[in-house]
Design a protein around this motif. Structure first.
Motif, PDB file in Angstrom:
ATOM      1  N   HIS A 151       1.063  61.967  57.621  1.00 47.30           N
ATOM      2  CA  HIS A 151       2.222  62.703  57.105  1.00 47.30           C
ATOM      3  C   HIS A 151       2.385  64.036  57.830  1.00 47.30           C
ATOM      4  N   ARG A 152       1.261  64.714  58.100  1.00 42.01           N
ATOM      5  CA  ARG A 152       1.318  65.998  58.794  1.00 42.01           C
ATOM      6  C   ARG A 152       1.676  65.818  60.263  1.00 42.01           C
ATOM      7  N   ASN A 153       1.284  64.686  60.822  1.00 41.70           N
ATOM      8  CA  ASN A 153       1.438  64.482  62.258  1.00 41.70           C
ATOM      9  C   ASN A 153       2.818  63.950  62.636  1.00 41.70           C
ATOM     10  N   ARG A 154       3.492  63.322  61.700  1.00 40.77           N
ATOM     11  CA  ARG A 154       4.765  62.696  62.006  1.00 40.77           C
ATOM     12  C   ARG A 154       5.923  63.673  61.880  1.00 40.77           C
ATOM     13  N   ASN A 155       6.859  63.537  62.786  1.00 38.92           N
ATOM     14  CA  ASN A 155       8.114  64.267  62.701  1.00 38.92           C
ATOM     15  C   ASN A 155       9.155  63.273  62.207  1.00 38.92           C
ATOM     16  N   TYR A 156       9.368  63.263  60.894  1.00 44.93           N
ATOM     17  CA  TYR A 156      10.236  62.250  60.303  1.00 44.93           C
ATOM     18  C   TYR A 156      11.689  62.413  60.739  1.00 44.93           C
ATOM     19  N   LYS A 157      12.099  63.632  61.039  1.00 43.16           N
ATOM     20  CA  LYS A 157      13.468  63.834  61.505  1.00 43.16           C
ATOM     21  C   LYS A 157      13.685  63.139  62.849  1.00 43.16           C
ATOM     22  N   SER A 158      12.707  63.275  63.743  1.00 41.89           N
ATOM     23  CA  SER A 158      12.822  62.609  65.044  1.00 41.89           C
ATOM     24  C   SER A 158      12.781  61.095  64.889  1.00 41.89           C
ATOM     25  N   LEU A 159      11.899  60.617  64.003  1.00 42.88           N
ATOM     26  CA  LEU A 159      11.802  59.175  63.780  1.00 42.88           C
ATOM     27  C   LEU A 159      13.104  58.617  63.217  1.00 42.88           C
ATOM     28  N   LEU A 160      13.709  59.353  62.283  1.00 43.08           N
ATOM     29  CA  LEU A 160      14.972  58.899  61.699  1.00 43.08           C
ATOM     30  C   LEU A 160      16.067  58.860  62.756  1.00 43.08           C
ATOM     31  N   GLN A 161      16.129  59.884  63.575  1.00 42.21           N
ATOM     32  CA  GLN A 161      17.151  59.918  64.627  1.00 42.21           C
ATOM     33  C   GLN A 161      16.970  58.752  65.595  1.00 42.21           C
ATOM     34  N   GLU A 162      15.716  58.476  65.982  1.00 43.63           N
ATOM     35  CA  GLU A 162      15.451  57.356  66.890  1.00 43.63           C
ATOM     36  C   GLU A 162      15.853  56.029  66.253  1.00 43.63           C
ATOM     37  N   ARG A 163      15.530  55.879  64.964  1.00 47.27           N
ATOM     38  CA  ARG A 163      15.856  54.632  64.266  1.00 47.27           C
ATOM     39  C   ARG A 163      17.374  54.431  64.183  1.00 47.27           C
ATOM     40  N   LEU A 164      18.107  55.500  63.891  1.00 44.23           N
ATOM     41  CA  LEU A 164      19.562  55.401  63.788  1.00 44.23           C
ATOM     42  C   LEU A 164      20.197  55.117  65.145  1.00 44.23           C
ATOM     43  N   GLN A 165      19.700  55.773  66.184  1.00 46.97           N
ATOM     44  CA  GLN A 165      20.241  55.541  67.522  1.00 46.97           C
ATOM     45  C   GLN A 165      20.010  54.103  67.959  1.00 46.97           C
ATOM     46  N   ALA A 166      18.828  53.578  67.646  1.00 43.87           N
ATOM     47  CA  ALA A 166      18.518  52.195  68.017  1.00 43.87           C
ATOM     48  C   ALA A 166      19.431  51.211  67.303  1.00 43.87           C
ATOM     49  N   ALA A 167      19.889  51.596  66.100  1.00 41.54           N
ATOM     50  CA  ALA A 167      20.771  50.718  65.324  1.00 41.54           C
ATOM     51  C   ALA A 167      22.245  50.971  65.621  1.00 41.54           C
ATOM     52  N   GLY A 168      22.525  51.914  66.527  1.00 45.66           N
ATOM     53  CA  GLY A 168      23.906  52.214  66.875  1.00 45.66           C
ATOM     54  C   GLY A 168      24.661  52.959  65.799  1.00 45.66           C
ATOM     55  N   ARG A 169      23.931  53.697  64.950  1.00 39.47           N
ATOM     56  CA  ARG A 169      24.571  54.423  63.857  1.00 39.47           C
ATOM     57  C   ARG A 169      24.692  55.907  64.206  1.00 39.47           C
ATOM     58  N   PRO A 170      25.558  56.654  63.500  1.00 38.54           N
ATOM     59  CA  PRO A 170      25.728  58.087  63.778  1.00 38.54           C
ATOM     60  C   PRO A 170      24.453  58.877  63.483  1.00 38.54           C
ATOM     61  N   LEU A 171      24.345  60.046  64.085  1.00 41.40           N
ATOM     62  CA  LEU A 171      23.198  60.909  63.850  1.00 41.40           C
ATOM     63  C   LEU A 171      23.255  61.489  62.437  1.00 41.40           C
ATOM     64  N   PRO A 172      22.100  61.819  61.857  1.00 37.33           N
ATOM     65  CA  PRO A 172      22.074  62.326  60.480  1.00 37.33           C
ATOM     66  C   PRO A 172      22.538  63.777  60.389  1.00 37.33           C
ATOM     67  N   THR A 173      23.010  64.129  59.217  1.00 37.61           N
ATOM     68  CA  THR A 173      23.398  65.503  58.914  1.00 37.61           C
ATOM     69  C   THR A 173      22.570  65.980  57.725  1.00 37.61           C
ATOM     70  N   TYR A 174      21.990  67.179  57.841  1.00 33.90           N
ATOM     71  CA  TYR A 174      21.155  67.721  56.769  1.00 33.90           C
ATOM     72  C   TYR A 174      21.939  68.804  56.030  1.00 33.90           C
ATOM     73  N   ILE A 175      22.075  68.627  54.733  1.00 38.95           N
ATOM     74  CA  ILE A 175      22.901  69.512  53.917  1.00 38.95           C
ATOM     75  C   ILE A 175      22.025  70.212  52.880  1.00 38.95           C
ATOM     76  N   LEU A 176      22.077  71.536  52.874  1.00 34.51           N
ATOM     77  CA  LEU A 176      21.344  72.302  51.868  1.00 34.51           C
ATOM     78  C   LEU A 176      22.104  72.213  50.547  1.00 34.51           C
ATOM     79  N   LYS A 177      21.515  71.538  49.571  1.00 33.62           N
ATOM     80  CA  LYS A 177      22.179  71.311  48.290  1.00 33.62           C
ATOM     81  C   LYS A 177      21.867  72.393  47.267  1.00 33.62           C
ATOM     82  N   ASP A 178      20.676  72.989  47.383  1.00 33.15           N
ATOM     83  CA  ASP A 178      20.302  73.979  46.374  1.00 33.15           C
ATOM     84  C   ASP A 178      19.160  74.838  46.906  1.00 33.15           C
TER      85      ASP A 178
END
Length: 235
Positions: free
Chosen positions: A162-189
């Motif tokens: 968990h400490r070693n992984r960069n989940y944001k990078s992994l998510l971006q790679e997964r979305l790009q591989a699937a041909g989907r748009p890049l993620p947007t991070y929204i501060l909700k509170d």
């Protein structure tokens, strides 16, 4: 041990070695800090530095194999980073503390006065050297058993992941591989004072919320949100 330059007996070391030793001098050398070589009042010809070299190489291989088998889907870069975390000063010093290796160390009076018995650098080197002595004296299995008991078994590998992984990078790679748009991070509170704030972040992909994270910093909340999104996509 009352004498900082004393040498432990085979029976004293038995709880660490797990069996009778063939060459006690190897263990004495593994526990002898280089400060003893500079002290004219101590009869010591060798320090533990050469055995440290053996132990370091052995632990690198042992940990590499353990990680390879534990994480069959991970790539070489991930495995190398994990190994570097495990075979480093802090985990090795903690392993030495678990087996109380510090009490057996042979130090010069000056090193003893300076707290050498508790120094992480000295403890980590001694753990590697003692592992090296076990390998040379009793073979691979004895050294591996010692290392697993005090270094690998107490390690929470999933926490390290968990400490070693960069989940944001992994998510971006997964979305790009699937041909989907890049993620947007929204501060909700954001709640609490500046020195003790809690952030809530949502990750959206093409207008759809995929996960939410809550943490004491915005970056950590984003990582948690990305982690949740990955779990949702995987599940």
């Amino acid at each position: 041990m009352s004498n900082p330059a004393a040498l432990p007996s085979a029976s004293t070391l038995a709880p660490l070695t797990g069996s009778a030793v063939d060459d006690l001098t190897l263990y004495h050398r593994a526990l002898t800090h280089r400060s003893c070589l500079r002290d004219p009042g101590i009869d010591a010809e060798h320090s533990n530095e050469r055995l440290e070299y053996i132990g370091d190489a052995f632990l690198d291989l042992l940990v590499a194999v353990e990680l390879y088998e534990h994480f069959p889907e991970e790539n070489e870069g991930f495995l190398s980073r994990m190994r570097a975390r495990l075979v480093s000063e802090t985990p090795l010093a903690n392993a030495a503390r678990r087996c109380d290796l510090g009490r057996y160390l042979r130090l010069s009076p000056n090193a003893e006065r300076n707290g050498g018995r508790k120094k992480p650098s000295i403890l980590s080197d001694a753990f590697e050297a003692f592992t090296g002595a076990l390998y040379l004296d009793r073979g691979h299995d004895a050294a591996a058993q010692f290392a697993r008991r005090y270094l690998l078994d107490p390690a929470d590998l999933e926490t390290l992941v968990h400490r070693n992984r960069n989940y944001k990078s992994l998510l971006q790679e997964r979305l790009q591989a699937a041909g989907r748009p890049l993620p947007t991070y929204i501060l909700k509170d954001r709640t609490g004072p500046d020195h003790d704030s809690t952030f809530v972040v949502e990750v959206d992909v093409d207008g759809t919320s995929l996960g939410q994270g809550r943490a004491g910093s915005k970056k950590k909340a984003e990582q948690q949100a990305a982690h949740e999104a990955l779990k949702q996509m995987h599940g």
